[in-house]
Write a protein that holds these residues in place. Structure first.
Motif, short mmCIF file in Angstrom:
data_model
loop_
_atom_site.label_atom_id
_atom_site.label_comp_id
_atom_site.label_asym_id
_atom_site.label_seq_id
_atom_site.Cartn_x
_atom_site.Cartn_y
_atom_site.Cartn_z
N LYS A 8 10.95 37.01 4.53
CA LYS A 8 10.44 38.28 3.73
C LYS A 8 9.06 38.85 4.28
O LYS A 8 8.12 37.73 4.65
CB LYS A 8 10.22 38.07 2.48
N VAL A 9 8.69 39.84 4.66
CA VAL A 9 7.54 40.56 4.82
C VAL A 9 6.98 41.42 3.79
O VAL A 9 7.99 42.57 3.58
CB VAL A 9 7.53 41.26 6.09
N LYS A 10 6.22 41.17 3.00
CA LYS A 10 5.65 42.23 1.79
C LYS A 10 5.40 43.34 2.24
O LYS A 10 4.70 43.62 3.40
CB LYS A 10 4.80 41.35 0.96
N ALA A 11 5.58 44.39 1.46
CA ALA A 11 4.87 45.76 1.64
C ALA A 11 3.45 45.75 2.08
O ALA A 11 2.77 44.88 1.33
CB ALA A 11 5.04 46.61 0.38
N LYS A 33 7.61 43.89 11.33
CA LYS A 33 8.20 43.75 10.36
C LYS A 33 9.56 42.72 10.58
O LYS A 33 9.77 41.60 9.95
CB LYS A 33 8.98 44.79 9.50
N ILE A 34 9.99 42.95 11.84
CA ILE A 34 11.14 42.03 12.40
C ILE A 34 10.60 41.97 13.99
O ILE A 34 10.62 42.88 14.69
CB ILE A 34 12.45 42.35 12.30
N ALA A 44 13.40 44.65 17.59
CA ALA A 44 12.05 44.78 16.92
C ALA A 44 11.95 45.95 16.00
O ALA A 44 12.39 46.97 16.21
CB ALA A 44 10.83 44.95 17.85
N VAL A 45 11.46 45.63 14.96
CA VAL A 45 11.21 46.68 13.64
C VAL A 45 9.86 46.65 13.35
O VAL A 45 9.16 45.73 12.99
CB VAL A 45 12.31 46.41 12.45
#
Length: 160
Positions: A8-11, A33-34, A44-45
């Motif tokens: 998980k990557v937080k806001a 984020k990814i 990649a995101v």
């Protein structure tokens, strides 16, 4: 490398804690984020926070990558090939490889999710543009694009 487990990557956070701010092309912030490191370089995101009203990258192509944007906030004008599209929150646009494209931020504030498949050298590209200390020349911009498997094929879009 492929990340074997989910994560998980937080806001408001970036995958590895680094916020890249482009300098010269735009002043946008990009958060991984990814990472391509998570996906064997297949994807990649990024979350891009737009700080550049009336600004955007030059018309360019990605010979080896498809790209898509999902608008979260604000308005943009995109050009894909010869077509132009006004984009608002909730809109998605697909930019296939080898098709010239560019965008310009129309609103004061903006935010998008942008994805590249495969990931290519985009993380490295944003890291390089984050390190610029003064506005680069058109030639420097073209070289950095070329070094990261993109090609500048025209000027940035203009509003109006």
């Amino acid at each position: 490398m492929l990340t074997p487990d989910g994560f998980k990557v937080k806001a408001g956070e970036a995958r590895f804690g680094v916020h890249y701010t482009m300098k010269g092309v735009t002043l946008n912030t990009l958060d991984i984020k990814i990472s391509g490191k998570d996906t064997a370089n297949n994807l990649a995101v990024f979350e891009q926070i737009g700080h550049t009203p009336n600004g955007g990258p030059p018309l360019h192509i990605h010979p080896n990558q498809d790209e898509w944007f999902y608008v979260l906030e604000g308005e943009y004008l995109f050009q894909v090939g010869e077509e132009r599209y006004t984009m608002e929150p909730g809109d998605t646009i697909f930019l296939p490889r080898n098709v010239p494209h560019a965008f310009v931020q129309l609103s004061e504030n903006a935010r998008v999710v942008v994805s590249y498949a495969p990931a290519g050298k985009m993380e490295s590209f944003f890291k390089v543009t984050d390190q610029w200390n003064s506005p680069p020349s058109k030639e420097e911009i073209a070289k950095v694009f070329e070094d990261h498997d993109m090609k500048v094929v025209g000027p940035p879009l203009k509003v109006g």
